[in-house]
Write an enzyme that holds these catalytic residues in place. Structure first.
Site, PDB file in Angstrom:
ATOM      1  CG  ASP A  73     -22.123  64.447  23.619  1.00 41.73           C
ATOM      2  OD1 ASP A  73     -22.043  65.498  22.966  1.00 41.73           O
ATOM      3  OD2 ASP A  73     -22.868  63.512  23.283  1.00 41.73           O
ATOM      4  CG  ASN A 128     -27.486  53.182  20.415  1.00 44.20           C
ATOM      5  OD1 ASN A 128     -27.823  54.354  20.620  1.00 44.20           O
ATOM      6  ND2 ASN A 128     -26.288  52.722  20.735  1.00 44.20           N
ATOM      7  CG  HIS A 163     -26.647  57.342  21.837  1.00 47.98           C
ATOM      8  ND1 HIS A 163     -25.754  56.661  21.042  1.00 47.98           N
ATOM      9  CD2 HIS A 163     -26.694  58.590  21.323  1.00 47.98           C
ATOM     10  CE1 HIS A 163     -25.285  57.468  20.110  1.00 47.98           C
ATOM     11  NE2 HIS A 163     -25.847  58.650  20.258  1.00 47.98           N
ATOM     12  CD  GLU A 180     -23.429  54.442  22.882  1.00 48.13           C
ATOM     13  OE1 GLU A 180     -24.634  54.387  22.553  1.00 48.13           O
ATOM     14  OE2 GLU A 180     -22.514  54.586  22.053  1.00 48.13           O
TER      15      GLU A 180
END
Ligand code: GLP
Length: 241
Positions: free
Chosen positions: A67, A136, A138, A143
């Site tokens: 990414d 979280n 990811h 996400e």
């Protein structure tokens, strides 16, 4: 899924580096999928050391990063391009033309993501994909959401991710709001996956990834369906399992 429990960050990094090194030694046919963040930095330090000691050769290796922030220049010290240069590429004999990272400077999100996905698939895919884990749940920048997004795409970062990543920036306002990321399908199509987790702040996400339901609300939970996943986590990260 194989889960290795290690004492601490350094033990995790060394074990991860041996697995990455084995992949590098086994040949350049498939790309090595790389990740950024504080988690893999220690493993990269071992790889640099082993290169300097003459143990590893990167001259034929191709890498694909997961990414990159959108709207950030390569020269920006917070870009993942810069991170890779500082933490690995700048210290080993990899050829720059063999390293691939989504181009965060290009604004045309559709074109960037379409071309990156096509590049990965047309060059034979990823052999071993290294992953960190967001607090979280990811992976890459996938996400939590209502559905798994298969291919490379542009994502708006969750507030919790902006909050977690602001430690790398001077001000929270400087954290880019969007990023380009490999999709869940892109990640799942790697032959092998190596996920690293260290520290108590990953404990919740890790326990949901390994033992919770498979849901796009915890993107990493999809890894339960991959045939070859190795997790290396330290005691703090495994404290909720
Ligand atoms: C970032 C990256 C992920 C990384 C995660 C955890 O947002 N996009 O690839 O795994 O956050 O980062 P860290 O390893 O610094 O905790």
């Amino acid at each position: 899924m194989r889960v290795y429990r290690v004492k601490d960050y350094d033990e995790m990094s060394k074990k991860a580096a041996t697995i990455l090194a084995a992949q590098i030694v086994s040949g350049p046919e498939k790309a090595l999928g790389l990740a950024t963040g504080s988690t893999p930095a220690g493993a990269y330090r071992y790889l640099c050391k082993w290169y300097q000691e003459g143990i590893l050769d990167f001259s034929e290796i191709r890498t694909m990063n997961l990414d990159e922030y959108r709207g950030i220049s390569r020269e920006d010290s917070q870009s993942y391009y810069h991170f890779m240069k500082e933490n690995l590429f700048g210290h080993v004999n990899i050829k720059e033309e063999n390293t691939f990272i989504p181009d965060g400077e290009r604004e045309d999100a559709d074109a960037v993501c379409r071309e990156y996905e096509a590049l990965i698939q047309s060059t034979g895919g990823v052999g071993l994909q290294l992953l960190g884990l967001g607090r979280n749940g990811h992976i890459g920048f996938n996400e939590p959401s209502d559905s798994f997004i298969k291919e490379c795409h542009c994502v708006s970062l969750a507030l919790s991710t902006i909050e977690a990543n602001k430690r790398f920036f001077e001000n929270a306002e400087d954290v880019p709001r969007q990023a380009y990321t490999m999709g869940i399908g892109t990640i799942m199509s790697a032959e092998k996956i190596l996920l690293l987790a260290s520290g108590e702040e990953k404990a919740d996400a890790l326990s949901r990834m390994i033992g919770g339901p498979i849901t796009p609300r915890v993107p990493a939970s999809i890894l339960q369906l991959h045939r070859d996943v190795t997790v290396i986590a330290d005691e703090a990260a495994l404290s909720k399992i």
